[in-house]
Design a protein around this motif. Sequence first.
Motif, short mmCIF file in Angstrom:
data_model
loop_
_atom_site.label_atom_id
_atom_site.label_comp_id
_atom_site.label_asym_id
_atom_site.label_seq_id
_atom_site.Cartn_x
_atom_site.Cartn_y
_atom_site.Cartn_z
N GLN A 9 0.97 -1.01 -0.11
CA GLN A 9 -0.09 0.09 -0.05
C GLN A 9 0.88 1.24 -0.03
O GLN A 9 0.43 2.05 -0.67
CB GLN A 9 -0.96 0.11 1.34
N TRP A 10 1.99 1.20 0.87
CA TRP A 10 2.67 2.44 0.98
C TRP A 10 3.54 2.56 -0.15
O TRP A 10 3.68 3.68 -0.83
CB TRP A 10 3.62 2.41 2.16
N LEU A 11 4.09 1.55 -0.90
CA LEU A 11 4.86 1.59 -2.11
C LEU A 11 3.96 2.01 -3.26
O LEU A 11 4.38 3.02 -4.03
CB LEU A 11 5.34 0.21 -2.33
N HIS A 12 2.73 1.76 -3.40
CA HIS A 12 1.84 2.02 -4.59
C HIS A 12 1.45 3.47 -4.10
O HIS A 12 1.62 4.52 -5.22
CB HIS A 12 0.49 1.29 -4.33
N LEU A 66 2.01 -1.16 -11.86
CA LEU A 66 2.39 -2.45 -11.23
C LEU A 66 2.65 -2.74 -9.99
O LEU A 66 1.77 -3.85 -9.37
CB LEU A 66 4.02 -2.77 -11.85
N SER A 67 2.75 -1.92 -9.04
CA SER A 67 2.34 -1.94 -7.58
C SER A 67 1.06 -2.01 -7.47
O SER A 67 0.49 -2.58 -6.27
CB SER A 67 3.26 -0.85 -6.71
N GLY A 68 0.18 -1.33 -8.04
CA GLY A 68 -1.38 -1.57 -7.70
C GLY A 68 -1.81 -2.96 -8.14
O GLY A 68 -2.52 -3.49 -7.61
N ILE A 69 -1.39 -3.49 -9.41
CA ILE A 69 -1.55 -4.59 -9.97
C ILE A 69 -1.34 -5.79 -8.76
O ILE A 69 -2.16 -6.70 -8.44
CB ILE A 69 -1.10 -5.22 -11.18
N PHE A 138 -7.89 9.46 -9.38
CA PHE A 138 -7.89 9.91 -8.02
C PHE A 138 -9.20 9.28 -7.45
O PHE A 138 -9.64 8.67 -6.16
CB PHE A 138 -7.74 11.27 -7.53
N THR A 139 -10.36 9.65 -8.16
CA THR A 139 -11.71 9.50 -7.78
C THR A 139 -11.70 7.80 -7.54
O THR A 139 -12.57 7.19 -6.63
CB THR A 139 -12.66 9.94 -8.75
N LEU A 140 -11.45 6.99 -8.47
CA LEU A 140 -11.72 5.58 -8.56
C LEU A 140 -10.59 5.27 -7.10
O LEU A 140 -11.08 4.24 -6.41
CB LEU A 140 -10.88 5.05 -9.69
N MET A 141 -9.57 5.69 -6.89
CA MET A 141 -8.95 5.21 -5.86
C MET A 141 -9.65 5.55 -4.42
O MET A 141 -9.53 4.72 -3.45
CB MET A 141 -7.46 6.12 -5.58
N ILE A 142 -10.30 6.84 -4.37
CA ILE A 142 -10.94 7.06 -3.32
C ILE A 142 -12.26 6.05 -3.03
O ILE A 142 -12.63 5.58 -1.77
CB ILE A 142 -11.44 8.55 -3.20
#
Length: 148
Positions: A9-12, A66-69, A138-142
Amino acid sequence: MFYVAIVLQWLHVGLGIAWFGTVLYQDFMLFPVLARLEVGTRAQFMAAFWPRFRRSIAALAGLTILSGIVRGLVLGLQVPSTYFFTYAAAIVVGVFLAGFGARVLTPATEPALDGNLQALERLRRLLVIELAAFLVIFTLMIAMRFGY
């Protein structure tokens, strides 16, 4: 698994902040200043700066995606679910952003900074599209943070 999730999470998030921050710097600081420089000075600066800067944006974009995947796969996804579809949409928008930067913005940058006013106006419009896509992601991440 809990500590792996925290690290991922922190990396992403850190990579995403660095990617977005680099784009903001480029759009609101670098390009406006470069547009005011004389062509010779601008060309000399861009020859020294642009290849490394462009590579750093590409690396940040790729590592963020990649980190998100990896984060999604390691933590597990319920398929189908609202969260999964939001996750998939975020990947699509992220890949679009990376491709848009590499295939559209990068080639549009040099003519714009060479003093071509039409190319500069086109670059400004393209930068608005890029920032709008960041707003979408950003909206999708929220939404994902709240389970959607």
